[in-house]
Design an enzyme around this catalytic site. Structure first.
Site, PDB file in Angstrom:
ATOM      1  N   LYS A  33      -1.312 -12.655   1.744  1.00  0.00           N
ATOM      2  CA  LYS A  33      -0.638 -11.582   0.938  1.00  0.00           C
ATOM      3  C   LYS A  33       0.456 -10.871   1.706  1.00  0.00           C
ATOM      4  O   LYS A  33       1.367 -10.538   1.232  1.00  0.00           O
ATOM      5  CB  LYS A  33      -1.636 -10.454   0.602  1.00  0.00           C
ATOM      6  CG  LYS A  33      -2.318  -9.618   1.741  1.00  0.00           C
ATOM      7  CD  LYS A  33      -3.243  -8.693   1.044  1.00  0.00           C
ATOM      8  CE  LYS A  33      -3.970  -7.948   2.045  1.00  0.00           C
ATOM      9  NZ  LYS A  33      -3.056  -6.941   2.758  1.00  0.00           N
ATOM     10  N   THR A  34       0.239 -10.614   3.091  1.00  0.00           N
ATOM     11  CA  THR A  34       1.199  -9.949   3.921  1.00  0.00           C
ATOM     12  C   THR A  34       2.769 -11.032   3.952  1.00  0.00           C
ATOM     13  O   THR A  34       3.637 -10.287   3.860  1.00  0.00           O
ATOM     14  CB  THR A  34       0.857  -9.936   5.417  1.00  0.00           C
ATOM     15  OG1 THR A  34      -0.403  -9.163   5.359  1.00  0.00           O
ATOM     16  CG2 THR A  34       1.578  -8.999   6.173  1.00  0.00           C
ATOM     17  N   ASP A 209       0.400  -2.090  -0.763  1.00  0.00           N
ATOM     18  CA  ASP A 209      -0.585  -2.963  -0.335  1.00  0.00           C
ATOM     19  C   ASP A 209      -1.983  -2.378  -0.455  1.00  0.00           C
ATOM     20  O   ASP A 209      -1.903  -1.298  -0.436  1.00  0.00           O
ATOM     21  CB  ASP A 209      -0.108  -3.396   1.350  1.00  0.00           C
ATOM     22  CG  ASP A 209      -0.664  -4.464   1.616  1.00  0.00           C
ATOM     23  OD1 ASP A 209      -1.552  -5.182   0.783  1.00  0.00           O
ATOM     24  OD2 ASP A 209      -0.797  -4.708   2.897  1.00  0.00           O
ATOM     25  N   GLU A 210      -2.700  -3.285  -0.568  1.00  0.00           N
ATOM     26  CA  GLU A 210      -4.197  -2.760  -0.650  1.00  0.00           C
ATOM     27  C   GLU A 210      -4.481  -1.749  -1.836  1.00  0.00           C
ATOM     28  O   GLU A 210      -5.077  -0.885  -1.655  1.00  0.00           O
ATOM     29  CB  GLU A 210      -4.599  -2.238   0.652  1.00  0.00           C
ATOM     30  CG  GLU A 210      -4.586  -3.124   1.802  1.00  0.00           C
ATOM     31  CD  GLU A 210      -5.444  -4.265   1.886  1.00  0.00           C
ATOM     32  OE1 GLU A 210      -6.203  -4.315   1.082  1.00  0.00           O
ATOM     33  OE2 GLU A 210      -5.705  -4.880   2.880  1.00  0.00           O
ATOM     34  N   GLN A 240     -12.538  -6.751  -2.734  1.00  0.00           N
ATOM     35  CA  GLN A 240     -12.440  -6.120  -1.347  1.00  0.00           C
ATOM     36  C   GLN A 240     -12.370  -4.747  -1.240  1.00  0.00           C
ATOM     37  O   GLN A 240     -12.142  -4.257  -0.473  1.00  0.00           O
ATOM     38  CB  GLN A 240     -11.473  -7.178  -0.506  1.00  0.00           C
ATOM     39  CG  GLN A 240     -11.432  -8.522  -0.444  1.00  0.00           C
ATOM     40  CD  GLN A 240     -10.549  -9.067   0.538  1.00  0.00           C
ATOM     41  OE1 GLN A 240     -10.617  -9.031   1.618  1.00  0.00           O
ATOM     42  NE2 GLN A 240      -9.489  -9.773  -0.011  1.00  0.00           N
ATOM     43  N   ARG A 596     -14.545 -13.475   6.440  1.00  0.00           N
ATOM     44  CA  ARG A 596     -14.058 -13.080   7.724  1.00  0.00           C
ATOM     45  C   ARG A 596     -13.982 -14.593   8.546  1.00  0.00           C
ATOM     46  O   ARG A 596     -13.542 -15.006   9.520  1.00  0.00           O
ATOM     47  CB  ARG A 596     -14.693 -12.316   8.535  1.00  0.00           C
ATOM     48  CG  ARG A 596     -14.691 -10.784   7.874  1.00  0.00           C
ATOM     49  CD  ARG A 596     -13.320 -10.413   7.532  1.00  0.00           C
ATOM     50  NE  ARG A 596     -13.274 -10.793   6.168  1.00  0.00           N
ATOM     51  CZ  ARG A 596     -11.915 -10.570   5.444  1.00  0.00           C
ATOM     52  NH1 ARG A 596     -10.642 -10.378   6.211  1.00  0.00           N
ATOM     53  NH2 ARG A 596     -11.943 -10.806   4.186  1.00  0.00           N
TER      54      ARG A 596
END
Length: 646
Positions: A33-34, A209-210, A240, A596
């Site tokens: 996503k970044t 973002d987020e 998330q 993770r």
């Protein structure tokens, strides 16, 4: 226009090339996503859009700096990338005059905010007790983040009056608290049409973002900024969303299409981090949540190893298994210690892993917190026990003589300490002589309150000394906590109480475990054992295993990961019991932990665990049953065997 970057998959490319209108990018864990956000900004710049027309909003300063660095690398230019709070501060510096403040306002930190609120409570004739003060402060903070003014707090007159007084005094002092950096810009933009138009025209393309972590104030802040042009590019993943306790509302991302009619939605489901077995297991788990967008993560990194399951007799056997697996993978493959993580639900769980890693000489680092034996509440109780053993331990005496508060201020403590030094009498013995009215003690001119406080402390230590040897050490710790009224002291900070209480429960668990292992257990030996635990701190340049809570794991990745403590009432946490929404958040937290892991994942639990001051039988977490067996391999020993993996 430059050609699209070759390292984008079709969904990423579609998101990057989107220009006008609202777009929601459902970015699964590890889906890049970044990269999408930064390349989308680069694409806008390629179209000739001015950098000053672009605003990117993140949740941390670190993420904002990373985004700015990437844009500079790609395009050798700068765009405004900042947090919601710094954006609020920027707007208020320019426009707060419209609200009756001066632009040179200051921003109070938490301590200054509490002092001001205490003044308000005293002015209103209300208790300034620290626990009440912090509870009211928390409610005011929640109200601001929910965009509620004092008049809206109708059901709680105390909070309403305190909030109104507090906000009035902030304005008198021309100062803001941290929550005002969201609350006031939303009020400003909502009430002032010309101001709203000015900022809507300034930033024609807004990226957030987020988005799943936005609270009510952040959501409205964003909505007001894009109301005119509707060019909102929101990136996030409801699977998330794990910060409801901070006010995050995952419904904001679920409602995106209804909030912005005609919005496009693009799903990024190709994962670049994990093997397929890990992803399929995580997909199966999260599908048990009802409030989500359906997506299935997949990877081109191969099937990978099955997830290892282990159930130990108790938490020590669980930790022994983890330590043995770390040794196996770090020596045999090898996996660098920096590529290994242990995730747990509560901070208190770190203790047994720290003990085992220390014993195995495996270096470790606690991420986002202190080592167990460095935590204040643990050090406080150990200091109390140190004075029980030694009348000469000045440092331990000074640490706890006025904790909890007994009315013995710093000046009184200095007088007592100086007099004990001059008379060459051990500090605690001097206090015993002083309250007994010994003629050998000088007149220190202590107030009645100070004398009474000192007397209470001396009686506490004397009482505990009588109990040494009569009761087990873990019971002595429980008595020290109870008799000192330490729990009431912890209650003064409601936000940290549960965490600190669990650490003290774990200290009792450590004592009980240690006593079982010793032929002759004494308090002297126990404290000596703990004092020698100068834990193997990792040098900055040397690799170390990372220990952290699951909440601290978000955004990180490791080749080898362990999720531990998968038991009902621990994970999912007991605070989520009988609350369907809370259970869904716990499941999202488990999903975050699983995703993770890049190559290997172990999920561990125990049949019994020392919790709440006693050893308890534990039930397997429901999350274990929600992971299909075809994705797992069981490493558990026969239940009748208590084996050691030393």
């Amino acid at each position: 226009m430059q050609s699209a970057p070759p390292l984008l998959n079709p969904q990423q490319l579609q998101a990057v090339e989107h220009v006008e209108g609202p777009l929601l990018v459902l970015a699964g864990a590890g889906s890049g996503k970044t990269r999408v956000v930064t390349y989308r900004i680069a694409h806008l710049l390629d179209l000739g859009i001015s950098p000053s027309d672009i605003l990117a909003v993140t949740f941390t300063n670190k993420a904002a700096e990373e985004m700015k660095t990437r844009i500079r690398t790609l395009k050798n230019t700068a765009v405004l990338a900042c947090t919601f709070h710094s954006l609020g501060a920027r707007i208020l510096r320019e426009s707060i005059g419209a609200m009756g403040y001066q632009p040179n306002f200051t921003i109070y930190d938490a301590a200054d905010s509490e002092k001001l609120l205490k003044t308000c409570l005293e002015q209103l004739g209300l208790s300034g007790d620290k626990s009440i003060l912090r509870e009211i402060k928390h409610k005011i903070s929640s109200a601001k983040n929910d965009l509620l003014d004092p008049e809206s707090i109708e059901k709680d007159k105390t909070v309403q009056e305190a909030y109104a007084c507090y906000q009035s005094k902030l304005k008198e002092c021309n100062t803001l608290d941290f929550d005002d950096l969201l609350y006031l810009p939303v009020k400003l933009l909502s009430a002032n049409e010309s101001m709203r138009a000015e900022y809507q025209n300034r930033w024609l393309f807004v990226l957030i973002d987020e988005y799943q972590d936005t609270n009510r104030a952040q959501y409205m802040f964003a909505k007001l900024l894009v109301e005119k042009h509707r060019n909102l590019f929101a990136v996030g993943d409801p699977d998330q969303s794990i910060y409801s306790w901070r006010g995050a509302r995952y419904q904001n991302i679920l409602n995106f299409a209804s909030d912005f009619p005609g919005a496009s939605v693009i799903t990024l489901d190709q994962n670049y981090r994990s093997t397929n077995i890990i992803l399929q297991a995580a997909n199966a788990l999260i599908q048990h949540n009802e409030e989500r967008f359906d997506k299935k993560l997949w990877s081109q990194l191969g099937e990978g190893e099955k997830i290892g399951l282990f159930t130990g007799i108790n938490e020590r056997q669980e930790a022994e298994f983890v330590a043995e697996r770390i040794r196996k993978h770090s020596v045999g493959e090898p996996v660098n210690y920096d590529e290994i993580a242990i995730f747990y639900r509560t901070n208190a769980q770190s203790r047994v892993f720290e003990d085992l890693l220390l014993a195995r000489k495996i270096p470790y680092t606690i991420i986002g917190g202190l080592s167990f034996y460095d935590r204040k509440e643990v050090k406080d109780i150990l200091a109390l026990l140190a004075v029980v053993l030694s009348s000469s331990d000045l440092i331990s005496f000074l640490r706890m003589v006025n904790t909890p508060r007994r009315g013995i201020g710093e000046s009184a403590i200095e007088k007592v300490s100086a007099a004990a030094t001059e008379t060459h009498i051990p500090i605690f013995t001097f206090c015993e002589e002083l309250i007994a009215g010994s003629p050998f003690c000088p007149d220190l001119k202590l107030s009645a309150r100070q004398k009474e406080g000192l007397k209470n402390y001396v009686r506490l230590i004397q009482h505990l000394r009588k109990r040494v040897g009569q009761i087990p050490i873990h019971e002595l710790i429980a008595e020290a906590i109870s008799e000192s009224k330490y729990m009431a002291y912890l209650h003064e900070d409601p936000e940290t109480f549960q965490d600190r209480k669990e650490n003290l429960d774990e200290l009792m668990g450590k004592a009980a475990e240690w006593e079982e292992e010793q032929k002759e257990a004494s308090l002297v030996q126990f404290l000596e054992e703990l004092s020698l635990r100068s834990h193997v701190k990792a040098e900055a340049h040397l690799p170390s295993v990372k220990l952290m809570t699951l909440h601290n794991s978000k955004g990180l990745e490791f080749n080898l990961a362990f999720l531990v403590g998968l038991e009902e009432d621990l994970f999912p946490h007991i605070n989520s019991k009988d609350d369907a929404k809370a259970i869904e958040e716990e499941r999202r937290l488990c999903y975050v932990g699983m995703t993770r892991a890049k190559k290997r994942l172990y999920i561990c639990s125990a049949l019994s665990r020392y919790m709440w001051g006693t050893s308890r039988s534990m039930r397997p977490s429901r999350f274990l049953k929600e992971i299909p067996p075809k994705f797992t391999t069981n490493f558990s020993p026969p239940l009748r065997t208590i084996s050691s993996f030393a």
